[in-house]
Design a protein around this motif. Structure first.
Motif, PDB file in Angstrom:
ATOM      1  N   VAL A 490       0.839  -1.198   0.000  1.00 40.26           N
ATOM      2  CA  VAL A 490       0.000   0.000   0.000  1.00 40.26           C
ATOM      3  C   VAL A 490       0.875   1.248   0.000  1.00 40.26           C
ATOM      4  N   VAL A 491       0.500   2.227  -0.811  1.00 37.41           N
ATOM      5  CA  VAL A 491       1.234   3.485  -0.899  1.00 37.41           C
ATOM      6  C   VAL A 491       0.248   4.647  -0.914  1.00 37.41           C
ATOM      7  N   GLY A 492       0.762   5.838  -0.671  1.00 34.47           N
ATOM      8  CA  GLY A 492      -0.033   7.038  -0.807  1.00 34.47           C
ATOM      9  C   GLY A 492       0.131   7.628  -2.201  1.00 34.47           C
ATOM     10  N   VAL A 493      -0.951   8.061  -2.802  1.00 33.20           N
ATOM     11  CA  VAL A 493      -0.904   8.678  -4.125  1.00 33.20           C
ATOM     12  C   VAL A 493      -1.644  10.008  -4.075  1.00 33.20           C
ATOM     13  N   TYR A 497      -8.892  15.954  -3.782  1.00 37.06           N
ATOM     14  CA  TYR A 497      -9.755  16.319  -2.657  1.00 37.06           C
ATOM     15  C   TYR A 497      -9.059  16.148  -1.310  1.00 37.06           C
ATOM     16  N   ARG A 498      -8.396  15.007  -1.109  1.00 34.49           N
ATOM     17  CA  ARG A 498      -7.817  14.685   0.203  1.00 34.49           C
ATOM     18  C   ARG A 498      -6.326  15.012   0.294  1.00 34.49           C
ATOM     19  N   GLY A 499      -5.723  15.441  -0.807  1.00 37.10           N
ATOM     20  CA  GLY A 499      -4.287  15.691  -0.815  1.00 37.10           C
ATOM     21  C   GLY A 499      -3.509  14.418  -1.109  1.00 37.10           C
ATOM     22  N   GLU A 500      -3.862  13.376  -0.408  1.00 41.08           N
ATOM     23  CA  GLU A 500      -3.254  12.075  -0.610  1.00 41.08           C
ATOM     24  C   GLU A 500      -4.298  11.017  -0.265  1.00 41.08           C
ATOM     25  N   THR A 501      -4.267   9.928  -0.998  1.00 42.55           N
ATOM     26  CA  THR A 501      -5.198   8.848  -0.706  1.00 42.55           C
ATOM     27  C   THR A 501      -4.483   7.507  -0.756  1.00 42.55           C
ATOM     28  N   VAL A 502      -5.212   6.470  -0.395  1.00 43.51           N
ATOM     29  CA  VAL A 502      -4.612   5.141  -0.235  1.00 43.51           C
ATOM     30  C   VAL A 502      -4.800   4.315  -1.498  1.00 43.51           C
ATOM     31  N   LYS A 503      -3.691   3.771  -1.978  1.00 43.54           N
ATOM     32  CA  LYS A 503      -3.750   2.869  -3.119  1.00 43.54           C
ATOM     33  C   LYS A 503      -3.063   1.559  -2.771  1.00 43.54           C
ATOM     34  N   ALA A 504      -3.665   0.454  -3.183  1.00 51.09           N
ATOM     35  CA  ALA A 504      -3.102  -0.872  -2.921  1.00 51.09           C
ATOM     36  C   ALA A 504      -2.732  -1.557  -4.226  1.00 51.09           C
ATOM     37  N   PHE A 505      -1.582  -2.198  -4.221  1.00 45.99           N
ATOM     38  CA  PHE A 505      -1.162  -3.086  -5.306  1.00 45.99           C
ATOM     39  C   PHE A 505      -1.189  -4.502  -4.754  1.00 45.99           C
ATOM     40  N   VAL A 506      -1.774  -5.422  -5.483  1.00 47.35           N
ATOM     41  CA  VAL A 506      -1.848  -6.806  -5.006  1.00 47.35           C
ATOM     42  C   VAL A 506      -1.486  -7.770  -6.128  1.00 47.35           C
ATOM     43  N   PRO A 533      -8.467   1.367   0.975  1.00 48.36           N
ATOM     44  CA  PRO A 533      -7.919   1.846  -0.308  1.00 48.36           C
ATOM     45  C   PRO A 533      -9.020   2.310  -1.258  1.00 48.36           C
ATOM     46  N   ARG A 534      -8.810   3.480  -1.831  1.00 49.45           N
ATOM     47  CA  ARG A 534      -9.728   3.985  -2.858  1.00 49.45           C
ATOM     48  C   ARG A 534      -9.367   3.434  -4.231  1.00 49.45           C
ATOM     49  N   GLN A 535      -8.141   2.956  -4.373  1.00 52.91           N
ATOM     50  CA  GLN A 535      -7.673   2.395  -5.638  1.00 52.91           C
ATOM     51  C   GLN A 535      -6.984   1.063  -5.370  1.00 52.91           C
ATOM     52  N   VAL A 536      -7.215   0.109  -6.224  1.00 50.58           N
ATOM     53  CA  VAL A 536      -6.529  -1.187  -6.155  1.00 50.58           C
ATOM     54  C   VAL A 536      -6.076  -1.563  -7.553  1.00 50.58           C
ATOM     55  N   GLU A 537      -4.834  -1.951  -7.673  1.00 54.90           N
ATOM     56  CA  GLU A 537      -4.303  -2.414  -8.966  1.00 54.90           C
ATOM     57  C   GLU A 537      -3.744  -3.820  -8.785  1.00 54.90           C
ATOM     58  N   VAL A 538      -4.148  -4.719  -9.657  1.00 55.88           N
ATOM     59  CA  VAL A 538      -3.703  -6.109  -9.589  1.00 55.88           C
ATOM     60  C   VAL A 538      -2.535  -6.303 -10.550  1.00 55.88           C
ATOM     61  N   LEU A 539      -1.421  -6.810 -10.023  1.00 54.90           N
ATOM     62  CA  LEU A 539      -0.220  -7.079 -10.826  1.00 54.90           C
ATOM     63  C   LEU A 539       0.114  -8.564 -10.765  1.00 54.90           C
ATOM     64  N   ASP A 540       0.814  -9.034 -11.777  1.00 56.97           N
ATOM     65  CA  ASP A 540       1.270 -10.433 -11.747  1.00 56.97           C
ATOM     66  C   ASP A 540       2.261 -10.656 -10.612  1.00 56.97           C
ATOM     67  N   GLU A 541       3.187  -9.722 -10.446  1.00 54.63           N
ATOM     68  CA  GLU A 541       4.184  -9.793  -9.386  1.00 54.63           C
ATOM     69  C   GLU A 541       4.427  -8.387  -8.842  1.00 54.63           C
TER      70      GLU A 541
END
Length: 562
Positions: A490-493, A497-506, A533-541
């Motif tokens: 999880v990282v901040g992006v 609106y919020r300045g920074e929000t939560v994004k997850a890579f899985v 998380p407001r955003q989630v991105e699925v990666l192979d690795e």
């Protein structure tokens, strides 16, 4: 001194302080020699279908030390080891010590810029490297560094199996066919060992405060810094490992942690030297090969990143019987989700003890004792990283440097025999990071009223979502509870609106499928509104370091908005 294994782990803390451990050796070379004298014909290294006894390593490292001295290495001179987990790493390391030198570990995943930086910063005059790493990486930069002798070797040495999962397409590259920039000689390690076989280097005396290794930090907060891991640091933590984890000559060390990393150096090489436990090496981590090594050599002990354990859980055909020998397991380098520990125990019947340390603490400073179960904090769901181990003082400090009481969150500070004296040629960084000799780790955590420590996250990883503080690992732990999730970071992006929000890579477990929207809903139902998380991105690795730590900084660079 009462051996740790002879008393219940709780007894160590009844008086609020563990027993004292005294390292049996002042320096790592004496520790190695003690092991050779105790059992010269015992196996030191298993490498696929090959093995080396302690006498073999002694003889070969004598020859290598003589070769280094012949090449002009002086007392305190630096020799860089740019290798995978191969026997030559151990031979080279001991040979460097026998020649009175300092070893410099270089991550084999490093490319031209990093290699040039580390060779230049350390002042290494000799480079020991795999043939392919020299050809593909180091050859283009070595002439801009102090290196004047390059020793090349091959992962095909000391074994004959040539497992196609690792060695497909690997061929020997003779030193005479390698590029040799002006002023740089390139020689073959096998030829050197044969040429100097039977020679004995002049005796050398090393002290506890002599630098054994320059082990470079990962550079997550700036340019890498060379931690000066002293001989005394290494022998103390080897002895502490032996007692805390109850390791003896009947054990077998599973060398899955990279040898260039402080975990591999201490929990692998140094511990094996001290206890007489053979060290199992298999070049680099590949899940199927790693499971085969367990089946073949029946290791009992290891320290590995949690991503390694996750990968082992996803090897097709692996069973609990395969892991029946692995009774002493620890994991460090990154926070461990309690759900993953439970999943591993359910699948293979083995409990993963938590452990915590840094390059600057020469591997661990805290650990869950062998046989104990780490508590889970009810409020945060965090799994404890353990108790400060022998002779180690650890406290939580605020931004003003004052000690905080149990339960309050602040920076973890550590002092003890494993803490290094500072950074190589960086007095200002040393003064800032080690005020009065106490290491300020940069890790945020807290201690409960029983003395157990918990890691919240790195200071720099905190996410500020509209004024609310979010720690990535808390979000990651929730995502790991989903049956489809294999890895999560999880990282901040940026967010308008919020300045920074939560994004997850899985990444997902084999045979499982889930949408980003489903994962967002899963997390939303389990945590405060500002955290999920407001955003989630699925990666192979997910990108990782060689030691298995997830690289959040690389993920931040993607900044993909669905």
């Amino acid at each position: 001194m009462t051996a740790y294994a002879d008393k219940p782990w709780t007894a160590l803390y009844e008086a609020g302080k563990p027993d004292t451990v005294t390292a049996g050796y002042a320096d790592a070379l004496s520790m190695f020699r003690g092991g050779v004298e105790a059992d010269p014909d015992g196996v030191a290294i298993h490498y696929f279908d090959g093995s080396l006894t302690r006498r073999d390593v002694d003889t070969l490292s004598d020859a290598f030390a003589s070769a280094l001295l012949d090449a002009g290495l002086e007392r305190g001179g630096r020799v860089a080891l740019y290798l995978q987990n191969v026997p030559q790493f151990v031979i080279g390391l001991v040979g460097i010590w026998k020649a009175g030198g300092v070893a410099v570990s270089v991550n084999p995943m490093n490319r031209e810029r990093e290699v040039e930086l580390l060779l230049g910063d350390s002042g290494s005059t000799i480079l020991v490297t795999l043939e392919s790493l020299y050809r593909d990486v180091a050859a283009s930069v070595v002439e801009r560094t102090p290196v004047r002798t390059v020793v090349t070797t091959s992962e095909l040495e000391f074994q004959s199996r040539n497992d196609s999962r690792l060695f497909a397409g690997v061929t020997r590259i003779p030193a005479k066919e390698q590029p040799a920039p002006a002023g740089v000689s390139v020689v073959d390690m096998a030829e050197l060992l044969e040429r100097f076989r039977g020679t004995t280097p002049p005796p050398v005396t090393l002290a506890a405060d002599d630098v054994a290794m320059l082990t470079y930090t990962s550079g997550t907060t700036g340019p890498p810094k060379g931690a000066m891991n002293g001989h005394g640091n290494m022998t103390f933590n080897a002895e502490a490992f032996r007692q805390w984890c109850s390791i003896g000559p009947g054990d077998v060390v599973y060398g899955v942690a990279p040898l260039f990393h402080i975990t591999g150096l201490v929990a692998g090489i140094a511990l094996s030297m001290l206890t007489g436990a053979p060290l199992v090496l298999f070049h680099r981590f590949e899940p199927g090969v790693a499971v085969d090594a367990v089946r073949e050599h029946r290791p009992t002990f290891t320290v590995a990143s949690i991503t390694v354990y996750i990968a082992l859980m996803n090897v097709e055909g692996a069973t609990a019987d395969d892991f029946s020998s692995m009774t002493k397991l620890w994991s460090g380098g990154a926070p461990i989700p309690p759900s993953t520990v439970e999943a591993f125990r359910k699948q293979y019947g083995r409990y993963i003890h938590n452990i915590y340390g840094l390059t600057e603490t020469t591997s661990p400073s805290h650990a869950v004792p062998y046989g104990a179960t780490a508590p889970v904090d009810e409020a945060s769901g965090a799994l404890s990283v353990g108790l400060p181990w022998f002779d180690t003082a650890s406290r939580i400090v605020g931004d003003d440097g004052r000690e905080l009481p149990p339960g309050e969150v602040g920076e973890i500070a550590i002092s003890g025999p494993q803490v290094v004296s500072g950074y190589w040629n960086k007095p200002e960084e040393t003064a800032r990071t080690f005020p009065d000799g106490e290491l300020r780790t940069g890790d945020v955590g807290y201690m409960d009223d029983r003395g157990w420590f918990y890691i919240v996250d790195r200071k720099k990883d905190q996410i500020n979502a509209g004024g609310y503080k979010v720690w990535p690992r808390e979000v990651e732990d929730v995502l790991y509870e989903h049956e489809a999730v294999r890895e999560a970071a999880v990282v901040g992006v940026p967010d308008e609106y919020r300045g920074e929000t939560v994004k997850a890579f899985v990444s997902l477990r084999p045979g499982h499928d889930v949408t980003p929207e489903e994962l967002i809903a899963f997390a939303k139902g389990r945590m405060a509104a500002y955290k999920y998380p407001r955003q989630v991105e699925v990666l192979d690795e997910l990108p990782k370091t060689a030691s298995g730590k997830l690289l959040r900084r690389e993920l931040r660079g993607r900044l993909h908005t669905p």
